[in-house]
Scaffold this motif. Structure first.
Motif, PDB file in Angstrom:
ATOM      1  N   GLU A   1      46.103  24.548 -23.132  1.00 16.43           N
ATOM      2  CA  GLU A   1      46.892  24.087 -22.077  1.00 16.43           C
ATOM      3  C   GLU A   1      48.233  23.737 -22.592  1.00 16.43           C
ATOM      4  N   ARG A   2      49.377  24.301 -21.577  1.00 14.21           N
ATOM      5  CA  ARG A   2      50.623  23.727 -21.815  1.00 14.21           C
ATOM      6  C   ARG A   2      50.935  22.481 -21.104  1.00 14.21           C
ATOM      7  N   ARG A   3      52.036  21.783 -21.562  1.00 12.15           N
ATOM      8  CA  ARG A   3      52.487  20.995 -20.773  1.00 12.15           C
ATOM      9  C   ARG A   3      54.080  20.853 -21.589  1.00 12.15           C
ATOM     10  N   PRO A   4      55.084  20.286 -20.602  1.00 11.98           N
ATOM     11  CA  PRO A   4      56.161  20.164 -20.811  1.00 11.98           C
ATOM     12  C   PRO A   4      56.486  19.098 -22.197  1.00 11.98           C
TER      13      PRO A   4
ATOM     14  N   VAL B   1      57.849  23.120 -24.974  1.00  9.76           N
ATOM     15  CA  VAL B   1      56.495  23.250 -24.502  1.00  9.76           C
ATOM     16  C   VAL B   1      55.464  22.696 -25.405  1.00  9.76           C
ATOM     17  N   ARG B   2      54.654  21.991 -25.218  1.00 12.02           N
ATOM     18  CA  ARG B   2      53.484  21.605 -26.027  1.00 12.02           C
ATOM     19  C   ARG B   2      52.335  22.158 -25.721  1.00 12.02           C
ATOM     20  N   VAL B   3      51.444  22.816 -26.795  1.00 14.87           N
ATOM     21  CA  VAL B   3      50.228  23.578 -26.472  1.00 14.87           C
ATOM     22  C   VAL B   3      49.003  22.410 -27.042  1.00 14.87           C
ATOM     23  N   SER B   4      47.972  22.412 -26.304  1.00 14.91           N
ATOM     24  CA  SER B   4      46.875  21.514 -26.785  1.00 14.91           C
ATOM     25  C   SER B   4      45.746  22.249 -26.701  1.00 14.91           C
ATOM     26  N   LEU B   5      44.591  21.782 -27.461  1.00 13.86           N
ATOM     27  CA  LEU B   5      43.250  22.510 -27.128  1.00 13.86           C
ATOM     28  C   LEU B   5      42.475  21.894 -25.708  1.00 13.86           C
ATOM     29  N   THR B   6      42.002  22.543 -25.215  1.00 15.11           N
ATOM     30  CA  THR B   6      41.176  21.928 -24.060  1.00 15.11           C
ATOM     31  C   THR B   6      39.827  21.666 -24.469  1.00 15.11           C
ATOM     32  N   PRO B   7      38.958  20.588 -23.856  1.00 12.80           N
ATOM     33  CA  PRO B   7      37.626  20.321 -24.471  1.00 12.80           C
ATOM     34  C   PRO B   7      37.003  21.742 -24.633  1.00 12.80           C
TER      35      PRO B   7
END
Length: 176
Positions: free
Chosen positions: A100-103, A111-117
């Motif tokens: 998922e992306r978030r500001p 944009v920061r990108v992170s793993l979802t569960p």
């Protein structure tokens, strides 16, 4: 024991005996090994439903530790991709529910990108498949041989990486 490269080298020696083909033997073997290792990696990741590029992005995030995220620009840089190419990859992974992306709170344009569960589950399964394939690929080598080959390949990789940083040379893509 001889391999296909020995035959290739012998043909060059017969056709052009004035040429020194000694460096070609090592280079061609590494190139062939890279192709075979890539095929092995692709097969192992296919079992968990991933392509190599998907694994590369997910593993880069997973290796960061909690909260398993990076700025999109760092992901692109680590993968030697343009920001546009990385955006496309992130789009696909986001559609699958793996990232998922978030500001970025520190950069209005970032944009920061992170793993979802779900993404974490997938990459945790994939790393086992990847490690198993890697272990099978080098299973013919004893522990001392592995250390020696790794040391020599590291030296060669560092040398070639320095050459590729020269302004006139293209930067190669990194493997998975």
């Amino acid at each position: 024991m001889q391999d296909s490269v020995d035959k290739l080298l012998e043909q060059w020696r017969q056709e052009r005996p004035e040429l020194d083909v000694s460096g070609l033997g090592l280079a061609v073997r590494i190139e062939l090994l890279a192709k075979l290792l890539r095929r092995s990696t692709e097969r192992s990741l296919r079992k968990v439903g991933l392509k190599i590029w998907q694994y590369d992005v997910l593993s880069a995030l997973r290796r960061q530790g909690p909260p398993f995220e990076l700025p999109a620009t760092e992901l692109a840089r680590a993968s030697l991709l343009t920001s546009g190419a990385m955006t496309t990859r992130i789009d696909h992974l986001e559609e699958k529910g793996l990232v998922e992306r978030r500001p970025d709170p520190h950069d209005r344009r970032g944009v920061r990108v992170s793993l979802t569960p779900r993404g974490r589950e997938v990459i945790d399964d994939a790393i086992h498949a990847r490690l198993t394939a890697a272990e099978q690929s080098v299973s013919e080598l004893g522990s001392a041989e592995r250390v020696a080959v790794e040391r020599v390949l590291r030296k060669l990789l560092l040398s070639l990486s320095r050459e590729c940083r020269q302004p006139s040379a293209a930067t190669p893509s990194l493997p998975a």
